[in-house]
Enzyme design. Structure first.
Site, PDB file in Angstrom:
ATOM      1  N   TYR A   1       0.364   3.588   4.061  1.00 38.11           N
ATOM      2  CA  TYR A   1      -0.804   3.059   3.129  1.00 38.11           C
ATOM      3  C   TYR A   1      -2.031   2.876   3.733  1.00 38.11           C
ATOM      4  CZ  TYR A   1       3.348   1.641   0.393  1.00 38.11           C
ATOM      5  OH  TYR A   1       4.397   1.663  -0.432  1.00 38.11           O
TER       6      TYR A   1
ATOM      7  N   ALA B   1       4.879  -1.107  -7.272  1.00 39.84           N
ATOM      8  CA  ALA B   1       6.493  -0.885  -7.770  1.00 39.84           C
ATOM      9  C   ALA B   1       6.225  -1.042  -9.019  1.00 39.84           C
ATOM     10  CB  ALA B   1       7.307  -1.822  -6.926  1.00 39.84           C
TER      11      ALA B   1
ATOM     12  N   HIS C   1       7.114   2.287 -11.700  1.00 37.70           N
ATOM     13  CA  HIS C   1       8.270   2.807 -11.687  1.00 37.70           C
ATOM     14  C   HIS C   1       9.212   2.226 -12.874  1.00 37.70           C
ATOM     15  CE1 HIS C   1       6.649   4.816  -8.286  1.00 37.70           C
ATOM     16  NE2 HIS C   1       6.579   3.519  -7.394  1.00 37.70           N
TER      17      HIS C   1
ATOM     18  N   PRO D   1       1.818  -5.588  -7.326  1.00 36.73           N
ATOM     19  CA  PRO D   1       2.632  -6.392  -6.301  1.00 36.73           C
ATOM     20  C   PRO D   1       2.696  -5.952  -4.739  1.00 36.73           C
ATOM     21  CG  PRO D   1       4.109  -5.361  -7.794  1.00 36.73           C
ATOM     22  CD  PRO D   1       2.791  -5.303  -8.550  1.00 36.73           C
ATOM     23  N   ASN D   2       2.358  -6.758  -3.888  1.00 32.79           N
ATOM     24  CA  ASN D   2       2.670  -6.282  -2.464  1.00 32.79           C
ATOM     25  C   ASN D   2       1.212  -5.592  -1.821  1.00 32.79           C
ATOM     26  OD1 ASN D   2       5.056  -7.583  -1.975  1.00 32.79           O
ATOM     27  ND2 ASN D   2       5.929  -6.005  -3.245  1.00 32.79           N
TER      28      ASN D   2
ATOM     29  N   ARG E   1      10.260   7.055  -6.711  1.00 31.34           N
ATOM     30  CA  ARG E   1       8.783   6.559  -6.732  1.00 31.34           C
ATOM     31  C   ARG E   1       8.162   7.997  -7.535  1.00 31.34           C
ATOM     32  NH1 ARG E   1       7.604   2.490  -3.293  1.00 31.34           N
ATOM     33  NH2 ARG E   1       9.130   2.532  -1.859  1.00 31.34           N
TER      34      ARG E   1
ATOM     35  N   ARG F   1       7.850  10.826  -1.637  1.00 33.12           N
ATOM     36  CA  ARG F   1       8.443   9.628  -0.960  1.00 33.12           C
ATOM     37  C   ARG F   1       9.983   9.730  -1.690  1.00 33.12           C
ATOM     38  NH1 ARG F   1       4.939   4.522  -0.885  1.00 33.12           N
ATOM     39  NH2 ARG F   1       6.616   3.949   0.538  1.00 33.12           N
TER      40      ARG F   1
ATOM     41  N   GLU G   1      -4.486   5.533 -13.511  1.00 33.25           N
ATOM     42  CA  GLU G   1      -3.581   4.974 -12.598  1.00 33.25           C
ATOM     43  C   GLU G   1      -3.833   5.726 -11.089  1.00 33.25           C
ATOM     44  OE1 GLU G   1       0.180   6.253 -13.767  1.00 33.25           O
ATOM     45  OE2 GLU G   1       1.325   5.226 -12.187  1.00 33.25           O
TER      46      GLU G   1
ATOM     47  N   ARG H   1       0.744  -4.258   7.131  1.00 36.35           N
ATOM     48  CA  ARG H   1       1.967  -3.733   7.350  1.00 36.35           C
ATOM     49  C   ARG H   1       2.049  -2.054   6.922  1.00 36.35           C
ATOM     50  NH1 ARG H   1       5.379  -8.249   5.305  1.00 36.35           N
ATOM     51  NH2 ARG H   1       5.001 -10.054   6.635  1.00 36.35           N
TER      52      ARG H   1
ATOM     53  N   HIS I   1      -2.495   5.736  -6.712  1.00 39.39           N
ATOM     54  CA  HIS I   1      -1.533   5.333  -5.782  1.00 39.39           C
ATOM     55  C   HIS I   1      -2.259   5.797  -4.368  1.00 39.39           C
ATOM     56  CE1 HIS I   1       1.377   4.053  -8.606  1.00 39.39           C
ATOM     57  NE2 HIS I   1       1.187   5.076  -9.240  1.00 39.39           N
ATOM     58  N   LEU I   2      -2.025   4.997  -3.374  1.00 40.04           N
ATOM     59  CA  LEU I   2      -2.532   5.289  -2.173  1.00 40.04           C
ATOM     60  C   LEU I   2      -1.842   6.441  -1.559  1.00 40.04           C
ATOM     61  CD1 LEU I   2      -2.888   1.552  -1.381  1.00 40.04           C
ATOM     62  CD2 LEU I   2      -4.802   2.908  -1.015  1.00 40.04           C
ATOM     63  N   SER I   3      -0.367   6.193  -1.738  1.00 41.84           N
ATOM     64  CA  SER I   3       0.461   7.201  -1.124  1.00 41.84           C
ATOM     65  C   SER I   3       0.651   8.455  -2.138  1.00 41.84           C
ATOM     66  CB  SER I   3       1.584   6.550  -0.568  1.00 41.84           C
ATOM     67  OG  SER I   3       2.299   5.895  -1.606  1.00 41.84           O
TER      68      SER I   3
ATOM     69  N   ASP J   1       3.433  -1.295 -21.899  1.00 38.58           N
ATOM     70  CA  ASP J   1       3.099  -1.562 -23.439  1.00 38.58           C
ATOM     71  C   ASP J   1       1.545  -2.307 -23.500  1.00 38.58           C
ATOM     72  OD1 ASP J   1       5.389  -0.570 -24.292  1.00 38.58           O
ATOM     73  OD2 ASP J   1       6.456  -2.391 -24.527  1.00 38.58           O
TER      74      ASP J   1
ATOM     75  N   ASN K   1      -3.715   0.249  -9.853  1.00 43.25           N
ATOM     76  CA  ASN K   1      -2.523   0.768  -9.027  1.00 43.25           C
ATOM     77  C   ASN K   1      -1.212  -0.304  -9.377  1.00 43.25           C
ATOM     78  OD1 ASN K   1      -0.400   1.218  -7.087  1.00 43.25           O
ATOM     79  ND2 ASN K   1      -1.989   1.280  -5.349  1.00 43.25           N
TER      80      ASN K   1
HETATM   81  O1  CA2 Z   1       1.207   4.377  -2.992  1.00 45.75           O
HETATM   82  C1  CA2 Z   1       0.837   3.413  -3.686  1.00 45.75           C
HETATM   83  O2  CA2 Z   1      -0.187   2.875  -3.807  1.00 45.75           O
HETATM   84  C2  CA2 Z   1       2.093   2.524  -4.372  1.00 45.75           C
HETATM   85  O3  CA2 Z   1       1.440   2.025  -5.550  1.00 45.75           O
HETATM   86  C3  CA2 Z   1       2.292   1.274  -3.293  1.00 45.75           C
HETATM   87  C4  CA2 Z   1       3.379   0.562  -3.933  1.00 45.75           C
HETATM   88  C5  CA2 Z   1       4.582   1.604  -4.011  1.00 45.75           C
HETATM   89  O4  CA2 Z   1       5.870   0.566  -4.591  1.00 45.75           O
HETATM   90  C6  CA2 Z   1       4.442   2.452  -5.084  1.00 45.75           C
HETATM   91  O5  CA2 Z   1       5.621   3.273  -5.213  1.00 45.75           O
HETATM   92  C7  CA2 Z   1       3.053   3.461  -4.421  1.00 45.75           C
HETATM   93  C8  CA2 Z   1       3.721  -0.710  -2.764  1.00 45.75           C
HETATM   94  C9  CA2 Z   1       2.788  -1.500  -2.514  1.00 45.75           C
HETATM   95  C10 CA2 Z   1       3.104  -2.535  -1.332  1.00 45.75           C
HETATM   96  O6  CA2 Z   1       2.063  -2.292  -0.333  1.00 45.75           O
HETATM   97  C11 CA2 Z   1       2.285  -2.603   1.015  1.00 45.75           C
HETATM   98  C12 CA2 Z   1       1.399  -2.466   2.044  1.00 45.75           C
HETATM   99  C13 CA2 Z   1       1.407  -2.611   3.145  1.00 45.75           C
HETATM  100  C14 CA2 Z   1       2.836  -3.119   3.545  1.00 45.75           C
HETATM  101  C15 CA2 Z   1       3.906  -3.143   2.644  1.00 45.75           C
HETATM  102  C16 CA2 Z   1       3.516  -3.100   1.329  1.00 45.75           C
END
Ligand code: CA2
Length: 150
Positions: free
Chosen positions: A25, A79, A82, A12-13, A113, A109, A100, A20, A102-104, A89, A76
């Site tokens: 990210y 959210a 977590h 998601p997102n 997370r 953080r 798995e 953003r 993650h970008l960040s 499952d 990836n």
């Molecule tokens: O660092 C990652 O790849 C995450 O999976 C990104 C998730 C975050 O909930 C994880 O803790 C770490 C969030 C993805 C949302 O990405 C956005 C990108 C731009 C603007 C807003 C959200």
């Protein structure tokens, strides 16, 4: 021998990527990430399919379908990492190699997370390297698949 086929899932997102919070990210769009993965897949001699959803059930359905058509999964979970036992499952039930990403750097953080319910059912997890997390994840899966063939 048939080319290996890897399913790339974005949670998601991640469709907002590049639009953003570039300080967290990066500035690449999700399409650009998928494009970079497709180029790396070509070099690695494998096939990939990329899919993003904001919905847990849609991702679960996609994961269940993966058993028949794919050799491994790169995800990836965003959210959902977590707290989604449903995703965990479903991934575990496939029995497929799983990485798995993650970008960040999730460990640098907020505390919520720092734990992923997915990592325990994955072969490994890579985080904090932006696009490189995905590319290294793809390469790692290819190595896991190569090892399976020996
Ligand atoms: O660092 C990652 O790849 C995450 O999976 C990104 C998730 C975050 O909930 C994880 O803790 C770490 C969030 C993805 C949302 O990405 C956005 C990108 C731009 C603007 C807003 C959200």
């Amino acid at each position: 021998m048939a080319k290996k086929n890897i399913l790339v899932l974005h949670g998601p997102n991640l469709n907002l990527h590049g639009q953003r919070e570039p300080e967290i990210y990066g500035s690449l769009t999700l399409d650009e990430i998928d494009q970079a993965l497709a180029e790396r897949a070509l070099k690695l001699g494998i096939l990939i399919e990329c899919f993003q959803s904001n919905h847990e059930g849609v991702l679960v359905d996609h994961i269940q379908m993966a058993i028949k058509s794919y050799d491994a999964i790169l995800i990836n979970p965003a959210a959902f990492s977590h707290y989604s036992y449903a995703l965990r499952d479903a991934l575990s039930a496939t029995g497929l190699p799983l990485v798995e990403v993650h970008l960040s750097n999730v460990f640098a953080r907020e505390p919520f997370r720092h734990h992923s319910v997915i990592t325990e059912v994955a072969n490994g997890m890579i985080c904090g390297l932006g696009l490189q997390s995905y590319l290294l994840g793809l390469e790692a899966l290819v190595k896991v698949l190569e090892k399976q063939q020996v």
